[in-house]
Design a protein around this motif. Structure first.
Motif, PDB file in Angstrom:
ATOM      1  N   PRO A  24      33.889  54.418  37.959  1.00 25.76           N
ATOM      2  CA  PRO A  24      33.657  52.976  37.895  1.00 25.76           C
ATOM      3  C   PRO A  24      33.530  52.362  39.289  1.00 25.76           C
ATOM      4  CG  PRO A  24      35.945  53.504  37.392  1.00 25.76           C
ATOM      5  CD  PRO A  24      35.216  54.809  37.523  1.00 25.76           C
ATOM      6  N   ASP A  25      32.877  51.219  39.349  1.00 25.53           N
ATOM      7  CA  ASP A  25      32.793  50.483  40.612  1.00 25.53           C
ATOM      8  C   ASP A  25      34.171  49.934  40.957  1.00 25.53           C
ATOM      9  OD1 ASP A  25      30.057  50.871  40.856  1.00 25.53           O
ATOM     10  OD2 ASP A  25      29.582  49.057  39.706  1.00 25.53           O
ATOM     11  N   ILE A  26      34.395  49.694  42.246  1.00 23.05           N
ATOM     12  CA  ILE A  26      35.633  49.063  42.696  1.00 23.05           C
ATOM     13  C   ILE A  26      35.577  47.594  42.299  1.00 23.05           C
ATOM     14  CG2 ILE A  26      37.057  48.485  44.693  1.00 23.05           C
ATOM     15  CD1 ILE A  26      36.803  51.498  44.255  1.00 23.05           C
ATOM     16  N   ARG A  27      36.596  47.155  41.581  1.00 22.27           N
ATOM     17  CA  ARG A  27      36.682  45.742  41.205  1.00 22.27           C
ATOM     18  C   ARG A  27      37.795  45.117  42.027  1.00 22.27           C
ATOM     19  NH1 ARG A  27      36.601  44.118  35.354  1.00 22.27           N
ATOM     20  NH2 ARG A  27      35.966  42.227  36.388  1.00 22.27           N
ATOM     21  N   LEU A  28      37.407  44.505  43.137  1.00 24.82           N
ATOM     22  CA  LEU A  28      38.327  43.896  44.088  1.00 24.82           C
ATOM     23  C   LEU A  28      38.650  42.472  43.659  1.00 24.82           C
ATOM     24  CD1 LEU A  28      39.720  44.021  46.944  1.00 24.82           C
ATOM     25  CD2 LEU A  28      37.555  43.130  47.843  1.00 24.82           C
ATOM     26  N   ARG A  29      39.947  42.171  43.482  1.00 24.75           N
ATOM     27  CA  ARG A  29      40.342  40.800  43.151  1.00 24.75           C
ATOM     28  C   ARG A  29      40.572  39.986  44.409  1.00 24.75           C
ATOM     29  NH1 ARG A  29      45.270  37.970  41.604  1.00 24.75           N
ATOM     30  NH2 ARG A  29      46.499  39.886  41.453  1.00 24.75           N
ATOM     31  N   LYS A  30      41.270  40.570  45.380  1.00 25.85           N
ATOM     32  CA  LYS A  30      41.482  39.853  46.634  1.00 25.85           C
ATOM     33  C   LYS A  30      42.056  40.785  47.688  1.00 25.85           C
ATOM     34  CE  LYS A  30      46.004  37.855  45.462  1.00 25.85           C
ATOM     35  NZ  LYS A  30      46.753  36.600  45.494  1.00 25.85           N
TER      36      LYS A  30
ATOM     37  N   ILE B 241      42.997  45.762  43.642  1.00 22.34           N
ATOM     38  CA  ILE B 241      41.840  46.189  42.856  1.00 22.34           C
ATOM     39  C   ILE B 241      42.272  46.548  41.441  1.00 22.34           C
ATOM     40  CG2 ILE B 241      40.703  47.081  44.931  1.00 22.34           C
ATOM     41  CD1 ILE B 241      41.226  49.948  43.763  1.00 22.34           C
ATOM     42  N   GLU B 242      41.302  46.562  40.562  1.00 25.19           N
ATOM     43  CA  GLU B 242      41.558  47.020  39.194  1.00 25.19           C
ATOM     44  C   GLU B 242      41.795  48.526  39.205  1.00 25.19           C
ATOM     45  OE1 GLU B 242      38.555  47.636  35.699  1.00 25.19           O
ATOM     46  OE2 GLU B 242      39.184  45.521  35.699  1.00 25.19           O
TER      47      GLU B 242
ATOM     48  N   PRO C 213      41.213  51.676  37.313  1.00 27.08           N
ATOM     49  CA  PRO C 213      40.385  52.122  36.193  1.00 27.08           C
ATOM     50  C   PRO C 213      41.094  53.122  35.278  1.00 27.08           C
ATOM     51  CG  PRO C 213      39.684  53.206  38.200  1.00 27.08           C
ATOM     52  CD  PRO C 213      40.718  52.198  38.595  1.00 27.08           C
TER      53      PRO C 213
ATOM     54  N   ASP D 200      35.004  56.988  45.881  1.00 31.93           N
ATOM     55  CA  ASP D 200      34.617  55.592  45.666  1.00 31.93           C
ATOM     56  C   ASP D 200      35.420  54.632  46.544  1.00 31.93           C
ATOM     57  OD1 ASP D 200      32.870  56.499  43.682  1.00 31.93           O
ATOM     58  OD2 ASP D 200      34.303  56.139  42.069  1.00 31.93           O
TER      59      ASP D 200
ATOM     60  N   GLU E 224      46.419  46.921  37.835  1.00 31.12           N
ATOM     61  CA  GLU E 224      45.896  46.870  39.193  1.00 31.12           C
ATOM     62  C   GLU E 224      46.580  47.882  40.116  1.00 31.12           C
ATOM     63  OE1 GLU E 224      44.479  42.250  39.783  1.00 31.12           O
ATOM     64  OE2 GLU E 224      46.568  42.721  40.240  1.00 31.12           O
TER      65      GLU E 224
END
Length: 193
Positions: free
Chosen positions: A2-8, A37-38, A40, A55, A161
């Protein structure tokens, strides 16, 4: 993967002039950066985690650059460490994913750093804190640089996270006087002495 899902991200810098002793003309700088990050893999068991390390490499390098820049640039960095806090729906092995991308990002940015990047990880809820160990970038036995930097974020990591941390310093503890191998006396090529 999965792509990196960065929150902050959270960037922090300390300028330390003294700890009760004589004030330094130039402060000792310590800093940390966290990426939230999320995860996965949260909530499920996954046999093969290692591809996610690849990744994470660009994120590690971006974090290392931001942190080094906040402390005066890569040439100023003398100490480093890394760590991870895994949200409650994950497992400590998910934090171990940060070993390669976090450590090698700093070593790549700093050029010829020889010492292993010390690290720590744990599972914790939002607001959990982590003491990340610090050692000299070229020799793990340089006592003057033994330190730890506490990291954390008030609303992270959430259960799904990861809070990924890098820490750096610009020199020894401000009033170092414990002796041992001095940074200017490093002779080893293996990161130890």
């Amino acid at each position: 993967m999965p792509d990196i899902r960065l929150r902050k991200t959270v960037l922090s810098r300390e300028d330390i002039f003294h700890e009760g002793g004589p004030a330094a003309d130039t402060p000792h700088l310590r800093g940390s950066i966290l990426a939230i990050i999320e995860n996965p893999f949260a909530g499920r068991y996954a046999e093969d985690l290692q591809p996610f390390m690849e990744d994470l490499k660009p994120l590690g390098l971006e974090m290392a650059r931001k942190l080094a820049d906040a402390l005066g640039g890569p040439a100023a960095i003398q100490g480093y460490g890394k760590g991870a806090i895994v949200g409650e729906a994950g497992e400590s092995e998910h934090g171990a994913l940060w070993h390669v991308p976090g450590g090698y990002a700093m070593r790549e940015l700093l050029g010829d750093a020889k010492a292993i990047v010390p690290s720590t990880k744990k599972v914790g809820g939002a607001g959990a804190r982590l003491d990340v160990p610090v050692t000299h970038i070229n020799a793990s036995y340089v006592r003057s640089h033994f330190d730890a930097i506490e990291v954390g974020c008030n609303d992270a990591p959430r259960a799904n996270e990861l809070a990924l941390a890098l820490v750096m310093t610009t020199g020894p503890r401000i009033h170092d006087r414990m002796g041992g191998l001095a940074a200017e006396d490093i002779t080893g090529e293996d990161g130890l002495r």
